[in-house]
Design an enzyme around this catalytic site. Structure first.
Site, mmCIF file in Angstrom:
data_model
loop_
_atom_site.group_PDB
_atom_site.id
_atom_site.type_symbol
_atom_site.label_atom_id
_atom_site.label_comp_id
_atom_site.label_asym_id
_atom_site.label_seq_id
_atom_site.Cartn_x
_atom_site.Cartn_y
_atom_site.Cartn_z
ATOM 1 N N ASP A 51 -0.148 61.274 34.634
ATOM 2 C CA ASP A 51 1.037 61.422 35.484
ATOM 3 C C ASP A 51 0.719 60.986 36.907
ATOM 4 O O ASP A 51 -0.249 61.452 37.517
ATOM 5 C CB ASP A 51 1.506 62.878 35.493
ATOM 6 C CG ASP A 51 2.629 63.083 36.499
ATOM 7 O OD1 ASP A 51 3.756 62.604 36.238
ATOM 8 O OD2 ASP A 51 2.375 63.686 37.568
ATOM 9 N N TYR A 56 2.057 59.600 45.728
ATOM 10 C CA TYR A 56 0.625 59.894 45.749
ATOM 11 C C TYR A 56 -0.142 58.757 46.433
ATOM 12 O O TYR A 56 -0.512 57.767 45.811
ATOM 13 C CB TYR A 56 0.097 60.107 44.336
ATOM 14 C CG TYR A 56 0.772 61.232 43.576
ATOM 15 C CD1 TYR A 56 1.487 62.230 44.234
ATOM 16 C CD2 TYR A 56 0.699 61.289 42.184
ATOM 17 C CE1 TYR A 56 2.114 63.257 43.535
ATOM 18 C CE2 TYR A 56 1.309 62.318 41.478
ATOM 19 C CZ TYR A 56 2.019 63.287 42.162
ATOM 20 O OH TYR A 56 2.630 64.294 41.452
ATOM 21 N N LYS A 80 7.367 58.630 38.942
ATOM 22 C CA LYS A 80 8.514 59.319 39.523
ATOM 23 C C LYS A 80 9.361 58.362 40.341
ATOM 24 O O LYS A 80 8.884 57.326 40.807
ATOM 25 C CB LYS A 80 8.011 60.501 40.368
ATOM 26 C CG LYS A 80 7.141 61.446 39.521
ATOM 27 C CD LYS A 80 6.586 62.605 40.305
ATOM 28 C CE LYS A 80 5.699 63.455 39.407
ATOM 29 N NZ LYS A 80 4.379 62.821 39.173
#
Length: 322
Positions: A51, A56, A80
């Site tokens: 994930d 990030y 995401k």
């Protein structure tokens, strides 16, 4: 490693997932060699679900996953949407607790066009034509405040949700849902938008914080929506115990939390278990959990947590974890 199904999609993921925030330089810079080592350790342990997110390291985590995934087409990947990146106008030494991030500016966009743009960018950074699971990231008052979240929710309900449905129908994604730190927005989206396959829920279904069990877990069970559990140590305190400087919800733990954790630690010790082991087993044994995220940049930390999950539990310890 066992696999579990995501919602009603037929997509299956390993019951332990590798969370890739740390390889985006969360809190400290991580070398490419360290990234390679921890990803290899995850793979060797049987983890096949990874994930990540544009958030990030402003795309750094996704960029670092690309060469690893290139020779592992069987890996399942989630990323995401909700943040769209663009080349930075000025140098960025640190952003949102990520050190030396990729040099990108960010804007929130939960509209259909914004979601598709974010997805296309992630596919490029990851070297994939499609993504297994897409989570709408950080929508809700927890991140944006009540007033600030209103236009974002309007964008998601106005065009974002339907675009996700279409992307799934086209086969560009296999499942979609939310990646959030709160329960209320999940209930709102499920009521106002429509069904979702999965929720990546951070910190709200843990040994310490079981607030999701009041409404969200029953709602997910009724709708056939899976939960992927993140933040299972509540940002640290369930790993460290109630020590000085312990963190809860990304800040100093208040006294009432320290007291509660002290009680949990005593209970776990009564069964011969470290607190962190009890926290890990609570998450992976929860009947609503499709997968549990373990995120670290250190192979030794990953190994320690995997060893804790393989630790046999005394029969009566199940009472504490129920």
């Amino acid at each position: 490693m066992k696999t579990r199904q995501i919602g009603q999609t037929g997509l299956r993921v390993t019951e332990v997932a590798f969370g890739c925030a740390s390889i985006g330089n969360l809190y400290r810079a991580v070398s490419d060699a360290d990234v390679e080592a921890v990803l290899e350790r995850a793979w060797d342990a049987g983890i096949r679900y990874f994930d990540t997110a544009p958030h990030y390291g402003r795309g750094l985590s996704e960029q670092r996953l690309k060469p690893f995934l290139a020779t592992r087409p069987e890996a399942k990947v989630s990323t995401k949407v909700g943040r769209v990146l663009s080349p930075a106008a000025h140098p960025i030494p640190e952003a949102d607790s990520y050190v030396n991030p990729a040099q990108n500016d960010v804007r929130y966009d939960y509209s259909g066009d914004g979601i598709e743009e974010s997805l296309e960018q992630s596919c490029d950074r990851l070297g994939r034509c499609g993504i297994d699971i897409v989570y709408v990231h950080d929508i809700g008052a927890y991140t944006h405040g009540e007033a600030g979240n209103k236009p974002h929710m309007e964008a998601l309900l106005g065009s974002g949700y339907e675009r996700l449905v279409r992307l799934k129908e086209q086969g560009r994604i296999k499942a979609f849902g939310l990646g959030v730190n709160e329960c209320e927005v999940c209930l709102d989206v499920m009521k106002q938008a429509g069904p979702i396959d999965v929720i990546l829920l951070a910190g709200r279904l843990t040994l310490l914080d079981r607030s999701a069990e009041a409404e969200l877990v029953p709602a997910c069970q009724a709708a056939g929506t899976s939960l992927v559990l993140g933040g299972i140590f509540n940002s640290g305190i369930l790993a460290t115990g109630p020590v000085e400087g312990a963190t809860y919800d990304y800040g100093p733990a208040p006294k009432e939390v320290l007291d509660r954790v002290r009680d949990l630690q005593d209970q776990a010790a009564g069964y011969g278990l470290p607190l962190a082991t009890a926290a890990l087993h609570f998450a992976i044994r929860h009947p609503s959990a499709a997968s549990v995220l373990l995120g670290t940049a250190k192979p030794s930390s990953l190994t320690r947590n995997l060893d804790a999950l393989s630790h046999p539990l005394p029969a009566d310890a199940a009472d504490m974890l129920r």
